[in-house]
Design an enzyme around this catalytic site. Structure first.
Site, PDB file in Angstrom:
ATOM      1  N   LYS A 106       0.994  -1.201   0.172  1.00 11.98           N
ATOM      2  CA  LYS A 106      -0.083   0.002   0.217  1.00 11.98           C
ATOM      3  C   LYS A 106       0.990   1.303  -0.048  1.00 11.98           C
ATOM      4  O   LYS A 106       2.015   1.152   0.689  1.00 11.98           O
ATOM      5  CB  LYS A 106      -0.732  -0.046   1.510  1.00 11.98           C
ATOM      6  N   SER A 349      -6.970  -7.306 -11.268  1.00  9.30           N
ATOM      7  CA  SER A 349      -5.915  -6.384 -11.359  1.00  9.30           C
ATOM      8  C   SER A 349      -4.658  -7.196 -11.622  1.00  9.30           C
ATOM      9  O   SER A 349      -3.762  -7.214 -12.365  1.00  9.30           O
ATOM     10  CB  SER A 349      -5.693  -5.844 -10.298  1.00  9.30           C
TER      11      SER A 349
END
Ligand code: NAD
Length: 416
Positions: A106, A349
């Site tokens: 992240k 993704s």
């Protein structure tokens, strides 16, 4: 995140429960309780008036035992290191539950992008990816869009990284526009994944989907596509809402007409033939399937005792608080937790990255077929884990499936 709930501590607690229940080696918790790598960058950006401003950004990589890191980049004034670390951990478990070969990652930049011009936003995006370039790349860590970042920002970052490397690096990042390596089917992937998991769960508990009543909180990307996909299966969408109000009609709503109405009026409230309900009344309606698809911390300890749905499918991230989890489990509600239910987004993704690496692109039907296989397997793994262990919730089971995979990889690699 709601005040009072520290996301990093919450993630650590989930890992502890799962590792204890699985009885894996203590080293597994020791490794998983924090990210492997955290980078803080402070980088300059030239503003339109010629001044230089320095921005702070982060990138966290939680665990690389089964593959490179994967996870979004958030541009938000409230970004903190703690939040980025916690979100990287959640990504590990989301990838682990569907078995895509990634660990969690992240990133974030402390900025309110709405205060920047288009040129400033582009220079900031390029400067951030340059700053974190030493630790990202198709084999190391593959970012994606998150709060206040989008396909255009992904395109700028991919372009800048490609310039640094001297050749096209489409596989650096996912969520790109189709023309530069995006995947067909990405737009509806999260909702389609929710639908596939609902189909599997309905089958497992003997719920007929044609005629099943559905309530959806939030009518954005995830919520509105969930509504139309479930409607195509014969479900009756009886209530939906957004931040301004709701549309309730026990006879059923036409999701596409509701979407067209929202596009025109910026809300679903006032849709012809519908009634407005409070958020609480919507979440506690009598229905077969309740889908929170808006914000975190919506189904709290106060709301949960009144939930009447037979199935709860979390399209949103973190919509249910830990105390509510226990209440819903005691009520016997079939609860499909976020890391399982909304993992269709990260799965497509992954497909985007695979297509980039092969430079070979699949039609949407192929993407959807492959997504169904992964989501159905993930449901069966989680449901099997849930059925095989006493006193656990479906969320515990989902973490256990993910951690079991990681534990095996770390053991065989000699890490524990
Ligand atoms: P979005 O911005 O497109 O839609 C959010 C919707 O929630 C909007 O209709 C908004 O009006 C509504 N909303 C906001 N506050 C509300 C409130 N108080 N009560 C009722 N509705 C409210 O966002 P999205 O992409 O659909 O994401 C929704 C959730 O799904 C988020 O938790 C997100 O993290 C999660 N999610 C999305 C994806 C994806 O691919 N889009 C993937 C995984 C998880």
């Amino acid at each position: 995140m709601a005040t009072g709930i520290n996301p990093f501590e919450m993630a650590q607690k989930q890992i502890k429960v799962a590792t204890d229940k699985l009885g894996v080696k203590p080293g597994v918790y020791e490794i998983l309780k924090q990210p492997q790598t955290v980078m803080e960058v402070n980088f300059p950006v030239r503003m339109d008036d010629g001044s230089i401003r320095t921005f702070t950004g982060y990138r966290a990589q939680h665990n690389l035992a089964i593959g490179p890191a994967k996870g979004g980049i958030r541009f938000h004034p409230g970004v903190t290191l703690e939040e980025v670390k916690a979100l990287s951990m959640w990504m590990t478990f989301k990838c682990g539950v569907v078995g895509v070969p990634y660990g969690g990652g992240k990133g974030g930049v402390v900025v309110d992008p709405r205060t920047l011009s288009a040129g400033e936003l582009e220079r900031l995006s390029r400067a951030y990816i340059t700053a974190i370039a030493p630790i990202v790349g198709p084999e190391k860590d593959i970012p994606a869009p998150d709060v206040y970042t989008n396909a255009q920002i992904m395109a700028w970052m991919m372009d800048e990284f490609s310039r640094l490397k001297g050749f096209n690096n489409f596989g650096l990042i996912t969520g790109k526009p189709l023309i530069i390596g995006g995947s067909a089917g990405r737009e509806k992937a999260t909702a389609r994944g929710v639908m596939f998991v609902i189909e599997e769960a309905a089958n497992a508990i003997g719920m007929a989907l044609p005629g099943a009543t559905v309530v959806i909180q939030g009518y954005g990307n995830a919520g509105s596509f969930c509504a139309s996909l479930l409607h195509e299966l014969g479900c009756k969408i009886i209530a939906v809402n957004d931040s301004k109000g709701s549309a309730y009609n026990p006879a059923g709503l036409d999701p596409k007409a509701v979407k067209a109405f929202k596009d025109e009026n910026q809300t679903v409230k006032g849709f012809p033939g519908s009634q407005n309900l409070s958020n609480f009344d919507l979440l506690t309606l009598e229905c077969d399937i309740l889908i929170p698809a808006a914000l975190e911390n919506q189904i709290t300890g106060e709301v949960a005792p009144h939930v009447k749905a037979k199935m709860l499918a979390e399209a949103a991230n973190g919509p249910t608080t830990p105390d509510a989890d226990e209440i819903l489990a005691a009520k016997g509600i079939t609860h499909l937790p976020d890391i399982l239910a909304n993992a269709g987004g990260v799965t497509v993704s992954y497909f985007e990255w695979v297509q980039n690496l092969y430079n070979y692109y699949w039609p949407e039907e192929e993407v959807n077929t492959k997504l169904r296989v992964i989501m159905a397997d993930a449901f069966r793994d989680v449901y099997g884990m849930y059925k095989n262990h006493d006193g656990i919730t479906m969320r515990n089971a989902a973490y256990m499936v993910a951690i079991n995979r990681l534990a095996k990889a770390m053991e065989i690699r000699g890490w524990v």
